[in-house]
Every structure is written in C-alpha cells, then in structure tokens.
Design an enzyme around this catalytic site. Structure first.
Site, PDB file in Angstrom:
ATOM      1  N   ARG A  60       8.693  27.380  -8.209  1.00 46.95           N
ATOM      2  CA  ARG A  60       8.527  25.902  -7.795  1.00 46.95           C
ATOM      3  C   ARG A  60       9.900  25.405  -6.828  1.00 46.95           C
ATOM      4  O   ARG A  60       9.812  24.645  -5.915  1.00 46.95           O
ATOM      5  CB  ARG A  60       8.627  25.125  -8.963  1.00 46.95           C
ATOM      6  CG  ARG A  60       8.441  23.557  -8.450  1.00 46.95           C
ATOM      7  CD  ARG A  60       7.796  22.502  -9.628  1.00 46.95           C
ATOM      8  NE  ARG A  60       8.066  23.057 -10.854  1.00 46.95           N
ATOM      9  CZ  ARG A  60       9.221  22.695 -11.447  1.00 46.95           C
ATOM     10  NH1 ARG A  60      10.172  22.170 -10.916  1.00 46.95           N
ATOM     11  NH2 ARG A  60       9.404  23.103 -12.777  1.00 46.95           N
ATOM     12  N   TYR A 113      -3.162   9.096   9.284  1.00 45.72           N
ATOM     13  CA  TYR A 113      -4.259   9.867   8.333  1.00 45.72           C
ATOM     14  C   TYR A 113      -4.064   8.873   7.074  1.00 45.72           C
ATOM     15  O   TYR A 113      -3.321   8.070   6.673  1.00 45.72           O
ATOM     16  CB  TYR A 113      -3.437  11.297   8.018  1.00 45.72           C
ATOM     17  CG  TYR A 113      -4.381  12.040   7.234  1.00 45.72           C
ATOM     18  CD1 TYR A 113      -5.474  12.826   7.639  1.00 45.72           C
ATOM     19  CD2 TYR A 113      -3.873  12.294   5.593  1.00 45.72           C
ATOM     20  CE1 TYR A 113      -6.387  13.541   6.983  1.00 45.72           C
ATOM     21  CE2 TYR A 113      -4.637  12.938   4.982  1.00 45.72           C
ATOM     22  CZ  TYR A 113      -6.134  13.499   5.353  1.00 45.72           C
ATOM     23  OH  TYR A 113      -6.833  14.326   4.652  1.00 45.72           O
ATOM     24  N   ASP A 186       3.616  12.876  12.743  1.00 46.92           N
ATOM     25  CA  ASP A 186       2.664  13.816  12.462  1.00 46.92           C
ATOM     26  C   ASP A 186       2.240  14.529  13.571  1.00 46.92           C
ATOM     27  O   ASP A 186       1.356  13.844  14.440  1.00 46.92           O
ATOM     28  CB  ASP A 186       1.782  13.137  11.623  1.00 46.92           C
ATOM     29  CG  ASP A 186       0.604  13.930  10.947  1.00 46.92           C
ATOM     30  OD1 ASP A 186       0.383  14.955  11.487  1.00 46.92           O
ATOM     31  OD2 ASP A 186       0.192  13.417   9.886  1.00 46.92           O
TER      32      ASP A 186
HETATM   33  C1  LIG Z   1      -5.502  16.654   7.613  1.00 49.04           C
HETATM   34  C2  LIG Z   1      -4.328  16.089   7.778  1.00 49.04           C
HETATM   35  C3  LIG Z   1      -3.144  15.649   6.897  1.00 49.04           C
HETATM   36  C4  LIG Z   1      -3.219  15.872   5.683  1.00 49.04           C
HETATM   37  O1  LIG Z   1      -3.218  17.409   5.583  1.00 49.04           O
HETATM   38  P1  LIG Z   1      -3.653  17.864   4.205  1.00 49.04           P
HETATM   39  O2  LIG Z   1      -3.190  19.494   4.416  1.00 49.04           O
HETATM   40  O3  LIG Z   1      -5.077  17.914   4.040  1.00 49.04           O
HETATM   41  O4  LIG Z   1      -3.135  17.601   3.067  1.00 49.04           O
HETATM   42  C5  LIG Z   1      -2.106  14.660   7.523  1.00 49.04           C
HETATM   43  N1  LIG Z   1      -1.987  14.369   8.883  1.00 49.04           N
HETATM   44  C6  LIG Z   1      -3.136  14.570   9.609  1.00 49.04           C
HETATM   45  C7  LIG Z   1      -3.110  14.228  11.093  1.00 49.04           C
HETATM   46  C8  LIG Z   1      -4.094  15.567   9.192  1.00 49.04           C
HETATM   47  O5  LIG Z   1      -5.344  15.391  10.269  1.00 49.04           O
END
Ligand SMILES: *Cc1c(COP(=O)(O)O)cnc(C)c1O
Length: 396
Positions: A60, A113, A186
């Site tokens: 972890r 998201y 992101d």
């Molecule tokens: C899918 C997605 C996430 C979340 O990712 P997970 O791996 O499903 O937790 C975050 N940001 C964007 C733009 C995504 O498409």
C-alpha cells in the site's frame, strides 16, 4: 535506460524502454510481476516510519510494479515525478485531498469528468468547507475573473468529457500562477502522445490509465504527474492513508499496454478525424464536436497545444428524436455500446438530454448526443458501420 536523461530518446523509444530493465535474479529481459504485499524488514525495524513511501515496506505504501510504471509515465509526460494509483478517480481525489483544506478556493471547468463535479461541487464544499467555482474555462478570462486571494487550485480538463471543449493550458497556467494557485489538467482524452500539460506550464497532469495508456480495456489505473515536492505530499497523505493503491497486476498490464501507445494513438487520431469529417457531411447528423475539425470553437487552441493529433473521442447528435438515437446504436455491428473510452475497440454511449449538467453544455447538446470513442479498427469498416446504421433508422 533508467540512467539516461529522459529527453535523450524519442517518445516511441521511451514508451518501449522506460521502466523496464533486466531482472537481476533470473536475467529475464522483462521485469517480473511482484505480487507480494510485504517486504523483508531490517534487523531492527522499531524506528521505522510505517507510513513511509520510501523503500520497499508494504505494497500500500508503494510496490515494485507501480514504481516501474511511474518511471515510464514521468518520462512520457515530461514530468519530474509520477504517482500511479488504482483508478483515474483515485488520482483526482488523491490530488484534491492532499492539496485542499478548509477555507481554500478551487476553480474548475464546467466540463469535467462526473466524479470531479461530485467531489468539488457536492463533497469537498459541504463536508470540508472548500469554496468551489465552476467556470467555462474555454475562455481563460473567465478563470481570471474567478480568481480569489484564497484560490489554491485551478482544475481543467482539455479536451473535456463529454463535450470536447478546449481550454488553453499555457494561458490558464499563467493566470493561476499569477494568483498564487496551482493548475491541474486532466489529460485523459489527449494522452501524452498528443498533449503534455506539465510541459505547457501545468503543475499536475492527471491521467485515467484505464483509457488510452492501457488501451486494451482490461485494467484500471490513474496517474498524477508533477514535481516531487508536491507528489511526496500526495504519497504521504493520500496514497498511504486513503489506500487507493494499484494492484501489481494492473500496473504490469498498463506497463505492457503503454508500450504501444504511440502506435495506437496514431491510428486513433487518423480514424477519429476521418470519422468526424464523414459524420459532418451527413444530412442526418445534427452536429459533430471534435477539436480536429475546423468548425470546432477550440480548433486554433487545440492546434497550438495538441500535436500530432486530436485524440480518438468525438461527440455527435442525430436530427432525430430520443428513441431514434437508441435505435441507431442498436443497429451498430462493429461499434459497441458501452461506457469508457480509449480502448482498442470503438465504444459509443448515448448520453441523452437529461444530464444534470446539461445547462453547462453548448446548445447543440440539448437534444441528446453520443460520446464516441473511435477505436483502432479499419477506418472503412467504422464508416460503413455508421452508414448502415443511419440507413437502418431512415437518416440516410
Ligand atoms: C474515465 C475518466 C476519468 C476517471 O478514470 P477511472 O479510471 O475510470 O477512475 C477521469 N477523467 C476523465 C477525463 C475520464 O475520461
């Protein structure tokens, strides 16, 4: 290659080699999967810090396969350091949890998201007293106007899920930094092949590894790329105490998938642009949103910060009622109806017209729309599949 300067080789070479090495015990030319969750202690362990991420102690706190993948991703994103966690959302929540405290202010994009919206608009503000402001970050001036003396973080997503809105990373980084705030981006829709936010001035790049970087739709993971001073804090506060550690097997799968990221992204970029152009020329299609199209509002900004391509995701709608959108999907033979994106296979999802955030989306999204993740199949087969489904519902 670990000891070479990260920039000494091209993206494709680093995608293959970074994080890999000859296994010292067996001589295997691929590092093994280390599933053990615990590591041997020193002779006198009593003065150890059980919450330390340094060294090998307990999985972890950080495992071997996680660290190999972190080396690869820090290199591909052009960052100093990387943390890999159990999912994209674990990366987002881990970043917010470590960085934000009561009384801080956060600005975030109106298109993000869904978990970002929940975390910042429903949880961090009501449970932890963090002030949050939603702005349309496709105009950087909106960010400038929303800045406050206590703004700690600006979080953007570009291209944004699901409308493909584009925000100017370099300009928003300048605005955030001038106000003493940090910028996280992101980058999931673009992947580091097409866009590298930390190289453009962002403090953090977030990736859902579940998408393009793994690329095969069979493992979940998330990553935060940034400077070690920040990432050490996130490791100490979020990874170890929130516990969203990636499994060694998933880290290994993603390491393997990431090797072909440049090859796959070239095909995603080419296919998505061709499909977007084809869709735009169809009478039955009401709109197409793809940053590679000249008609896209953010095209010029996208050209400036995305290269060599614009990714594999687009959105579009039909000149038809709600049920016709569902019938269209039911007619598709190659393209699968499923959430997620960035898989080898093409995936489509009908998002309807009742999203609670519809009021934040452009007008054309209000009659229902699809998010379409264009896969790496043969382009001609994808276009033929769309064509026959349009014909089947009487739109061609
Ligand atoms: C899918 C997605 C996430 C979340 O990712 P997970 O791996 O499903 O937790 C975050 N940001 C964007 C733009 C995504 O498409």
């Amino acid at each position: 290659m670990q000891n070479e300067k990260q920039t000494a080789y091209g993206f494709g070479t680093r995608a293959v080699h970074m994080g890999n090495a000859v296994d010292k015990e067996t001589g295997a030319i691929k590092r093994p999967i280390t599933m053990a969750n615990s590591y041997e202690l020193p002779y006198d362990p009593t003065d150890m810090n059980w919450s330390s991420a340094a060294g090998n102690l307990y999985t972890r706190n950080g495992g071997a396969n996680q660290k190999y993948l972190q080396e690869k991703l820090a290199s591909l994103e052009g960052g100093e350091d990387c943390i890999v966690l159990a999912s994209g959302v674990a990366a987002l929540s881990g970043l917010f949890f470590a960085l934000l405290k009561q009384g801080d202010h956060v600005i975030f994009s109106s298109v993000t998201y869904i978990a970002v919206y929940r975390l910042l608009n429903e949880l961090f503000n009501t449970k932890f007293g963090v002030e949050t402001t939603i702005v349309d970050t496709s105009d950087p001036e909106n960010v400038r106007r929303a800045m406050r003396p206590n703004t700690r973080l600006v979080h953007i997503e570009t291209p944004g899920n699901p409308t493909l809105s584009i925000s100017d990373i370099a300009e928003i980084a300048e605005i955030a930094h001038a106000g003493g705030a940090l910028l996280s981006v992101d980058n999931t829709f673009a992947s580091p092949y097409n866009q590298r936010p930390v190289e453009l001035g962002a403090d953090f790049t977030i990736e859902s590894l579940t998408k393009y970087i793994n690329g095969h739709g069979d493992a979940m993971g998330g990553a935060i790329i940034g400077r070690t001073e920040h990432l050490d804090l996130i490791r100490a506060q979020s990874q170890i105490n929130l516990g969203a550690t990636i499994s060694p097997f998933n880290a290994w799968l993603i390491m393997r998938g990431a090797v072909t990221l440049p090859l796959r992204m070239r095909q995603h970029n080419d296919n998505a642009l061709a499909v977007a152009r084809w869709l735009e020329a169809q009478d039955g299609v009401s709109f197409v949103a793809y940053p590679g199209l000249e008609s896209h509002k953010g095209h010029e900004t996208a050209k400036k910060q995305m290269a060599p391509g614009f990714g594999g995701v687009l959105s579009f709608g039909l000149k038809a009622d709600h049920d016709t959108h569902n019938r269209f999907v039911s007619q598709l033979k190659v393209i699968t109806s499923a959430v997620s994106l960035g898989h080898d296979a093409s995936l489509i999802v009908f998002l309807g017209e009742k999203d609670e955030r519809q009021y934040l989306y452009p007008e054309e999204f209000s009659n229902g729309f699809f998010r379409f993740s264009v896969g790496i199949e043969d382009m001609e087969d994808l276009i033929a599949d769309l064509q026959q489904a349009l014909e089947a519902v009487g739109l061609s």
